[in-house]
Every structure is written in structure tokens, then in C-alpha cells.
Design an enzyme around this catalytic site. Sequence first.
Site, PDB file in Angstrom:
ATOM      1  N   LYS A   1       0.843  -1.195   0.000  1.00  0.00           N
ATOM      2  CA  LYS A   1       0.000   0.000   0.000  1.00  0.00           C
ATOM      3  C   LYS A   1       0.878   1.245   0.000  1.00  0.00           C
ATOM      4  O   LYS A   1       2.011   1.199   0.454  1.00  0.00           O
ATOM      5  CB  LYS A   1      -0.864   0.016   1.270  1.00  0.00           C
ATOM      6  CG  LYS A   1      -2.019  -0.952   1.274  1.00  0.00           C
ATOM      7  CD  LYS A   1      -2.828  -0.817   2.556  1.00  0.00           C
ATOM      8  CE  LYS A   1      -3.961  -1.830   2.611  1.00  0.00           C
ATOM      9  NZ  LYS A   1      -4.992  -1.600   1.583  1.00  0.00           N
TER      10      LYS A   1
ATOM     11  N   ASP B   1      -2.872  -7.612  -1.658  1.00  0.00           N
ATOM     12  CA  ASP B   1      -3.601  -6.699  -0.778  1.00  0.00           C
ATOM     13  C   ASP B   1      -5.072  -7.109  -0.632  1.00  0.00           C
ATOM     14  O   ASP B   1      -5.787  -6.595   0.228  1.00  0.00           O
ATOM     15  CB  ASP B   1      -3.492  -5.267  -1.314  1.00  0.00           C
ATOM     16  CG  ASP B   1      -3.844  -4.226  -0.260  1.00  0.00           C
ATOM     17  OD1 ASP B   1      -4.004  -4.611   0.918  1.00  0.00           O
ATOM     18  OD2 ASP B   1      -3.959  -3.043  -0.623  1.00  0.00           O
TER      19      ASP B   1
ATOM     20  N   ARG C   1     -10.331 -11.509   1.988  1.00  0.00           N
ATOM     21  CA  ARG C   1     -11.172 -12.583   1.435  1.00  0.00           C
ATOM     22  C   ARG C   1     -10.459 -13.926   1.488  1.00  0.00           C
ATOM     23  O   ARG C   1     -11.098 -14.970   1.560  1.00  0.00           O
ATOM     24  CB  ARG C   1     -11.599 -12.210   0.004  1.00  0.00           C
ATOM     25  CG  ARG C   1     -10.465 -11.976  -0.931  1.00  0.00           C
ATOM     26  CD  ARG C   1     -10.894 -11.188  -2.167  1.00  0.00           C
ATOM     27  NE  ARG C   1     -10.902  -9.743  -1.943  1.00  0.00           N
ATOM     28  CZ  ARG C   1     -11.199  -8.854  -2.875  1.00  0.00           C
ATOM     29  NH1 ARG C   1     -11.552  -9.239  -4.089  1.00  0.00           N
ATOM     30  NH2 ARG C   1     -11.188  -7.578  -2.601  1.00  0.00           N
TER      31      ARG C   1
HETATM   32  N1  BES Z   1      -8.168  -3.772   4.491  1.00  0.00           N
HETATM   33  C1  BES Z   1      -8.311  -3.390   3.123  1.00  0.00           C
HETATM   34  C2  BES Z   1      -9.613  -2.648   2.855  1.00  0.00           C
HETATM   35  C3  BES Z   1      -9.674  -1.221   3.299  1.00  0.00           C
HETATM   36  C4  BES Z   1      -9.155  -0.224   2.509  1.00  0.00           C
HETATM   37  C5  BES Z   1     -10.318  -0.876   4.455  1.00  0.00           C
HETATM   38  C6  BES Z   1      -9.250   1.090   2.896  1.00  0.00           C
HETATM   39  C7  BES Z   1     -10.420   0.435   4.843  1.00  0.00           C
HETATM   40  C8  BES Z   1      -9.895   1.433   4.064  1.00  0.00           C
HETATM   41  C9  BES Z   1      -8.309  -4.627   2.238  1.00  0.00           C
HETATM   42  O1  BES Z   1      -7.537  -5.682   2.672  1.00  0.00           O
HETATM   43  C10 BES Z   1      -7.767  -4.190   0.920  1.00  0.00           C
HETATM   44  O2  BES Z   1      -6.625  -3.835   0.874  1.00  0.00           O
HETATM   45  N2  BES Z   1      -8.603  -4.219  -0.110  1.00  0.00           N
HETATM   46  C11 BES Z   1      -8.190  -3.793  -1.393  1.00  0.00           C
HETATM   47  C12 BES Z   1      -8.738  -4.766  -2.393  1.00  0.00           C
HETATM   48  C13 BES Z   1      -8.181  -4.572  -3.786  1.00  0.00           C
HETATM   49  C14 BES Z   1      -6.726  -4.941  -3.813  1.00  0.00           C
HETATM   50  C15 BES Z   1      -8.966  -5.430  -4.744  1.00  0.00           C
HETATM   51  C16 BES Z   1      -8.767  -2.400  -1.620  1.00  0.00           C
HETATM   52  O3  BES Z   1      -9.885  -2.137  -1.216  1.00  0.00           O
HETATM   53  O4  BES Z   1      -8.048  -1.565  -2.155  1.00  0.00           O
HETATM   54 ZN    ZN Z   2      -7.192  -5.789   4.693  1.00  0.00          ZN
HETATM   55 MN    MN Z   3      -5.518  -5.459   1.987  1.00  0.00          MN
END
Ligand code: BES
Ligand code: ZN
Ligand code: MN
Length: 503
Positions: A284, A354, A358
Site C-alpha cells: 500500500k 492486498d 477474502r
Molecule cells: N483492508 C483493506 C480494505 C480497506 C481499505 C479498508 C481502505 C479500509 C480502508 C483490504 O484488505 C484491501 O486492501 N482491499 C483492497 C482490495 C483490492 C486490492 C482489490 C482495496 O480495497 O483496495
Molecule cells: Zn485488509
Molecule cells: Mn488489503
Amino acid sequence: MNEPIEFSVKSGTPEKQRAGCVAVGVFEKRKLSAAAQLVDAASDGYLGTVVRRGDLDGKVGQVLLLHSVPGMVAERVLLVGCGRDRELTDAQYSKAVVAAARALAATGASDAVSFLAELPVRDRDVYWKTREAVASSRGALYRFEQLKSEKEGPQRTLRRIAIGLSSRKDLEAGERAVRHGSAIADGVDKARDLANLPANICTPSYLAERARELAEKYPSLSVEVLDEKEMDRLGMGALLAVARGSREPPRLIVVEHRGADKGARPIVLVGKGVTFDSGGISLKPAQAMDEMKFDMSGAASVLGALQTAAALGLPLHVVGIIPSTENLPGGNAIKPGDVVTSMAGQTVEILNTDAEGRLILCDALTYAGRYEPGVVVDIATLTGACVVALGRVATGLFANHAPLARELLAAGQYTGDRAWELPLWEEYRESLKSNFADVANIGGPEAGAVTAASFLARFTKKYRWAHLDIAGTAWTTGKEKGATGRPVPLLCQFLINRAPGAR
Ligand code: BES
Ligand code: ZN
Ligand code: MN
């Protein structure tokens, strides 16, 4: 440490209360609530005079503190704006109650009697108004100070708030409401504390320890913690794949509340417990990455809800399942393109490390099937896309069973911890197709919250299931950054509604 305020109910009239402060409502256009009228009469019209001077125009949430009001036994009177003289909405009532709690806590009073539960709120009874007063006030006065060596600002002297009810026949409902409201607030506090803790303290093993501690406190609770070896034996290849990048060992925590006989099919709550989500090799950006310590908020809400269920002795069988790990880059970490085999036997191509939530949830959801559940609800900070879709107001809800979706929506509406349903239609599954495995762990750039839920849906076909995406609602960003404790109120209400005789 500031202990939480203790709540109670009592019947009586405002002018006779021996307390540090009495809170009463005032409407716009100088209209006094029933309780304020009694104060006005006891003070020979003093209250009316003050209000006519125009220091309080009665807008919802305005407050004015008066000292030594004639004819009052109490030392202070807090006037609380309640809007136009008509039935309040849930949100207006909560706003007034929160404003009152903050103002009371800022006085030097050690106890107070609040007559706000006497206000008319559309379609709400004494039980709701009292419970909401407890839950919202507790929520507003929550502080996370465990890690500060010096407490900031003046310390609160306020210890007790009594909710004043004019009719004795309301006391029973009021007492039940205080009991429920306090237990729910304790569950919310628990979830907030856990989520606010940084990832160097709140690790998967730490969560397991806190779960064990809960089980020691409440006899209806039992805990089982699975380690890597046991997960490996169960074939949890997706969960273990995420854990590989970290030195911190993963845990699968199972907390069980047995308030009902064995025959009952359990309600299973599954909470995402990523104690830190760096994104892994699909790292990230640095901006606000600290907030990814909240990525175990689903897990925290499961522990909070189970604590409340145990504290209230709800006659239910509830199982909490928490897959917990860190998501870090490392020499042994999963890489984009890796294919892993989940516990269900489905192979998953990990196109983005990331999208780890899931992966750990699919194995936990498969494991949930072993409990022959009546329903399964998972709670996860799953997608940034859900924050884009719904902001921080509503939790995203998905379900494969319409009545279950309705139950959860209703529980959210009742508690003000609202959810909004998004579709799980067939058409969305298309984007998860993989050239190399049964399924990919990401879809395209569109409808990210839905494709994530669609991924989970592949693993929940054997039971009634709902998914709550709390990425937007579990914490607030900015200056007041911190965990909200959502959706503990929704979950507790869902359980209470399912508990025979609890209301
Ligand atoms: N924990 C994050 C989701 C998240 C993002 C929660 C921002 C709160 C604020 C999750 O694990 C994640 O990183 N999701 C990605 C998925 C993508 C790679 C398909 C996302 O939402 O960017
Ligand atoms: Zn996450
Ligand atoms: Mn993530």
C-alpha cells in the site's frame, strides 16, 4: 483512568432531585419541555426569563448551563436544545443526548439526572429512548488513553447519570434498557479498545489472549485457539498463504457462547482479524498506512458482541470465529500470480496480495460450516470500494438469504448503526475468473465491494449467510481518528431480537 459512567433509572420530578445537575429539554421558539416546565414553575418563572433572554434558541444539541436555579434542590440545571416542538427523529434525539452528556461531563458535578428520555421520539418507546441515552452517552464519553503517560485535559468528575422517568410504570422497561444499553456499550468499548491498539501490541496472539480472558470472566463462554499446525492439518491454504509474509504467527480463534441447549443451530459470527495490513508484496502507499491497524475491527466486533451476549446471558448459541494474521511483505510472502488451495478445495490465484481479507475469510467461512450453523454473518473491513460506495454512514450488507438481510437491516435501523444492502448478482462473478485457478482473488476496477462479496459467496453456499463490509464504518479518519465500535450495536440487536424473551 476514567471509569465508564454508571447509569440508572428513577422516577420523580426535576425540581426535587438531589444531584449535581438536572438536564431538561428546551424547544425552539422558547417552548419548554414537560420537565423544563416543572423547573420553570418551581423557580417562579426564572427558567422562562432566562430562555427569553435569547441565550439558547433551542436548536438540537445546543446547551446552556445554569447554576443555583431558585426552587431547585440540584446545584445546576442543564438546558438542552431539542429542535422544533414536535416528535424528534432518532438522529435528533441522539444528538441532543450526546450534547447533554458532553456538557454534563464538563461540569464539576459528580452525578446528574437527565429528563431527556421523556421527550417524544417518533415511533420509539421508553425502552428505546433510555437505552439510546445510555449507549450514545457512553459512546460520546469514550476515551482511549491506555498508552498516554499523562492524561490530557481536565479529568471528568461525573460518575453517575440517572435517567428520570415521570411514570413509575416505566421503571421496569427503563431498568431493562439500562442493563442492555450498558452491556452493549461495554461491548462497543471492548471493540474500540482492541481496534485502537497498535499492531505491535495487538497481534493475532494478543487477540487470542484477550479472547481467553473473556472466557475466564464469563462462564457461558469457551475459547479454542488453533495454531499454524492445526490450520495446516485442516488445509487452510488461503489463510496460511497470507500469514507467510509475517514472523508473527497466525491464529484461528473460536469463542463460543452457550446460552441455549445443544440442539439449537448456532449463530456464527466470523470477524476479519488482520492486525496489520501493509498490502504485502502489493504494498500500500505510505499515506495513512497506520490506519491499517484497524483491519482487525471485524474481529474486535465479534469479541465485543460475544461479550455482550455473555453479559446479558442471552439464551442463544453463538460461535465467533476469528481468522487472524498480519499481511506483510517478506522473503517468504505470497506473490502476485501465486496459486493456493483453500480449505474448501477451490484453488485461488492471488493476483493482488492486498486482497488478503477474502483469503483468510474463505477458509474461516468453510470452517464455520462444521458448526452446522443456522446463520453465518461475517464482518470485515474488506474493501476501500465500499467506502467509496457508502462513505462512513452505512455498512455494506450482502446476503444469500433475503430474510437474514432484512433482520440485519432492521437491527441496524433500531440502533442507528445502519447497513445498506448491495447486490450479489450472478453477473458480478464474471470478473473473478482466472486463467490459472478456479477463481482469482480480485475482480476488475469496478464494483470492488461487490466482487469481494461475490468471492466470499463461493464459499458460503451451504448455509444462510450475510457479509458486512465495515471498511467505512469501523473507524473515523482525520483529527478524531479512531475506532467507532461499529457494528457491535447492530450485532447485539440482531442477537437480542433472536433471543426469546430478551426484550
Ligand atoms: N483492508 C483493506 C480494505 C480497506 C481499505 C479498508 C481502505 C479500509 C480502508 C483490504 O484488505 C484491501 O486492501 N482491499 C483492497 C482490495 C483490492 C486490492 C482489490 C482495496 O480495497 O483496495
Ligand atoms: Zn485488509
Ligand atoms: Mn488489503
